[in-house]
Scaffold this active site. Structure first.
Site, PDB file in Angstrom:
ATOM      1  N   LYS A  11       1.268  -1.424  -0.073  1.00 53.06           N
ATOM      2  CA  LYS A  11      -0.460  -0.117  -0.367  1.00 53.06           C
ATOM      3  C   LYS A  11       0.834   1.316   0.058  1.00 53.06           C
ATOM      4  CE  LYS A  11      -3.873  -2.369   2.639  1.00 53.06           C
ATOM      5  NZ  LYS A  11      -4.983  -1.670   3.552  1.00 53.06           N
ATOM      6  N   TYR A  51     -13.046  -2.211  -3.845  1.00 54.67           N
ATOM      7  CA  TYR A  51     -12.773  -1.867  -1.980  1.00 54.67           C
ATOM      8  C   TYR A  51     -14.598  -1.593  -2.665  1.00 54.67           C
ATOM      9  CZ  TYR A  51      -8.216  -1.604  -0.052  1.00 54.67           C
ATOM     10  OH  TYR A  51      -7.352  -1.769   0.058  1.00 54.67           O
ATOM     11  N   ARG A  87      -1.922 -14.023   4.772  1.00 57.77           N
ATOM     12  CA  ARG A  87      -2.435 -13.546   5.710  1.00 57.77           C
ATOM     13  C   ARG A  87      -1.665 -13.880   6.993  1.00 57.77           C
ATOM     14  NH1 ARG A  87      -7.244 -10.362   3.932  1.00 57.77           N
ATOM     15  NH2 ARG A  87      -8.238 -10.723   6.581  1.00 57.77           N
ATOM     16  N   ASN A 114      -2.365   0.495   7.032  1.00 57.41           N
ATOM     17  CA  ASN A 114      -1.412  -0.926   7.586  1.00 57.41           C
ATOM     18  C   ASN A 114      -0.576  -1.442   6.657  1.00 57.41           C
ATOM     19  OD1 ASN A 114      -3.836  -1.670   6.016  1.00 57.41           O
ATOM     20  ND2 ASN A 114      -5.061  -2.745   7.492  1.00 57.41           N
ATOM     21  N   HIS A 117      -2.035  -5.239   1.661  1.00 56.51           N
ATOM     22  CA  HIS A 117      -3.757  -6.047   1.728  1.00 56.51           C
ATOM     23  C   HIS A 117      -3.465  -7.313   1.132  1.00 56.51           C
ATOM     24  CE1 HIS A 117      -7.611  -7.813  -0.228  1.00 56.51           C
ATOM     25  NE2 HIS A 117      -7.026  -7.875  -0.996  1.00 56.51           N
ATOM     26  N   GLU A 128      -9.983 -10.577  -7.571  1.00 55.97           N
ATOM     27  CA  GLU A 128      -8.864 -10.150  -7.497  1.00 55.97           C
ATOM     28  C   GLU A 128      -8.040 -10.745  -7.819  1.00 55.97           C
ATOM     29  OE1 GLU A 128      -9.835  -9.225  -2.777  1.00 55.97           O
ATOM     30  OE2 GLU A 128      -7.657  -9.841  -3.453  1.00 55.97           O
TER      31      GLU A 128
HETATM   32  P1  ATP Z   1      -7.329  -6.284   3.363  1.00 56.12           P
HETATM   33  O1  ATP Z   1      -8.596  -6.000   3.022  1.00 56.12           O
HETATM   34  O2  ATP Z   1      -6.537  -4.941   3.035  1.00 56.12           O
HETATM   35  O3  ATP Z   1      -6.325  -7.292   3.378  1.00 56.12           O
HETATM   36  P2  ATP Z   1      -8.559  -6.548   5.935  1.00 56.12           P
HETATM   37  O4  ATP Z   1      -9.384  -7.580   5.237  1.00 56.12           O
HETATM   38  O5  ATP Z   1      -7.630  -6.801   7.399  1.00 56.12           O
HETATM   39  O6  ATP Z   1      -6.979  -6.036   5.132  1.00 56.12           O
HETATM   40  P3  ATP Z   1     -10.572  -5.489   5.544  1.00 56.12           P
HETATM   41  O7  ATP Z   1     -11.998  -5.401   6.313  1.00 56.12           O
HETATM   42  O8  ATP Z   1     -10.744  -6.254   3.991  1.00 56.12           O
HETATM   43  O9  ATP Z   1      -9.277  -5.806   5.977  1.00 56.12           O
HETATM   44  O10 ATP Z   1     -10.605  -3.915   5.585  1.00 56.12           O
HETATM   45  C1  ATP Z   1      -9.925  -3.576   4.217  1.00 56.12           C
HETATM   46  C2  ATP Z   1      -8.857  -2.000   5.331  1.00 56.12           C
HETATM   47  O11 ATP Z   1     -10.010  -0.860   4.688  1.00 56.12           O
HETATM   48  C3  ATP Z   1      -7.703  -2.215   5.865  1.00 56.12           C
HETATM   49  O12 ATP Z   1      -7.080  -3.316   6.208  1.00 56.12           O
HETATM   50  C4  ATP Z   1      -7.623  -1.204   5.975  1.00 56.12           C
HETATM   51  O13 ATP Z   1      -6.679  -0.677   4.923  1.00 56.12           O
HETATM   52  C5  ATP Z   1      -9.134  -0.300   5.799  1.00 56.12           C
HETATM   53  N1  ATP Z   1      -9.995  -0.416   7.408  1.00 56.12           N
HETATM   54  C6  ATP Z   1     -10.584  -1.665   7.750  1.00 56.12           C
HETATM   55  N2  ATP Z   1     -11.331  -1.322   9.368  1.00 56.12           N
HETATM   56  C7  ATP Z   1     -10.763   0.452   9.151  1.00 56.12           C
HETATM   57  C8  ATP Z   1     -10.935   1.008   9.916  1.00 56.12           C
HETATM   58  N3  ATP Z   1     -12.055   1.010  11.154  1.00 56.12           N
HETATM   59  N4  ATP Z   1     -10.530   2.403   9.696  1.00 56.12           N
HETATM   60  C9  ATP Z   1      -9.821   3.394   8.539  1.00 56.12           C
HETATM   61  N5  ATP Z   1      -9.789   1.816   7.826  1.00 56.12           N
HETATM   62  C10 ATP Z   1      -9.882   0.745   8.080  1.00 56.12           C
HETATM   63 MG    MG Z   2      -9.929  -7.548   3.195  1.00 56.94          MG
END
Ligand code: ATP
Ligand code: MG
Length: 140
Positions: A11, A51, A87, A114, A117, A128
């Site tokens: 990211k 997204y 993961r 973070n 992804h 994806e």
């Molecule tokens: P990713 O899909 O990026 O691998 P993930 O599966 O751990 O991460 P998801 O719940 O799919 O998390 O959320 C997608 C992305 O949205 C997160 O990686 C983060 O960048 C962002 N995100 C998730 N929760 C929050 C939040 N509460 N506030 C801000 N951003 C968030």
């Molecule tokens: Mg996710």
């Protein structure tokens, strides 16, 4: 255990801090192989489409702002049980909750910024991968 593929994004917070190599090394050390990779600057349309599952979540707009704020590296990773392997090395979404030795514990700035992804299922991985790569870009 079967060899499978998953989709990864390094990211903008990580590319901004010149961590492309460091993050990729952690992925490789976890037993994943990069079989396709490109550095792109996502358009707003791409971020919103990628997204779309999070469209109703309160952070959707800011997440799309963030993902278009700088370059990202989209990658296809291959390895045994690749989705779970990736993961596991990524760590929890919120770096405050991520285990020691994970990418997010080591490098993430916040729950949003973070660093990586990773797909959450084989089915989503396939979707994806297709979103960003054509078959002839999966070079092995
Ligand atoms: P990713 O899909 O990026 O691998 P993930 O599966 O751990 O991460 P998801 O719940 O799919 O998390 O959320 C997608 C992305 O949205 C997160 O990686 C983060 O960048 C962002 N995100 C998730 N929760 C929050 C939040 N509460 N506030 C801000 N951003 C968030
Ligand atoms: Mg996710």
């Amino acid at each position: 255990m079967a060899v499978t593929r998953t989709f990864s994004i390094i990211k903008p917070d990580a590319t901004r801090r010149n961590l492309t190599g460091a993050v990729t090394k952690m992925l490789e050390d976890a037993g994943l192989r990069v079989v396709a990779s490109k550095r792109i600057h996502m358009t707003r349309e791409q971020a919103e489409g990628f997204y779309a599952v999070h469209k109703e979540r309160p952070f959707y707009g800011e997440l799309c702002d963030f993902m278009t704020s700088g370059p990202v590296v989209v990658q296809v990773l291959e390895g045994e049980d690749a989705v779970k392997r990736n993961r596991d090395v990524m760590g929890a979404t919120n770096p405050a909750d991520a285990a020691e030795g994970t990418i997010r514990k080591t490098y993430a700035e916040s729950i949003e910024a973070n660093s990586v992804h990773g797909s959450d299922s084989d089915e989503n991985a396939a979707t994806e991968i297709r979103f960003f790569f054509s078959d002839d870009e999966l070079v092995g």
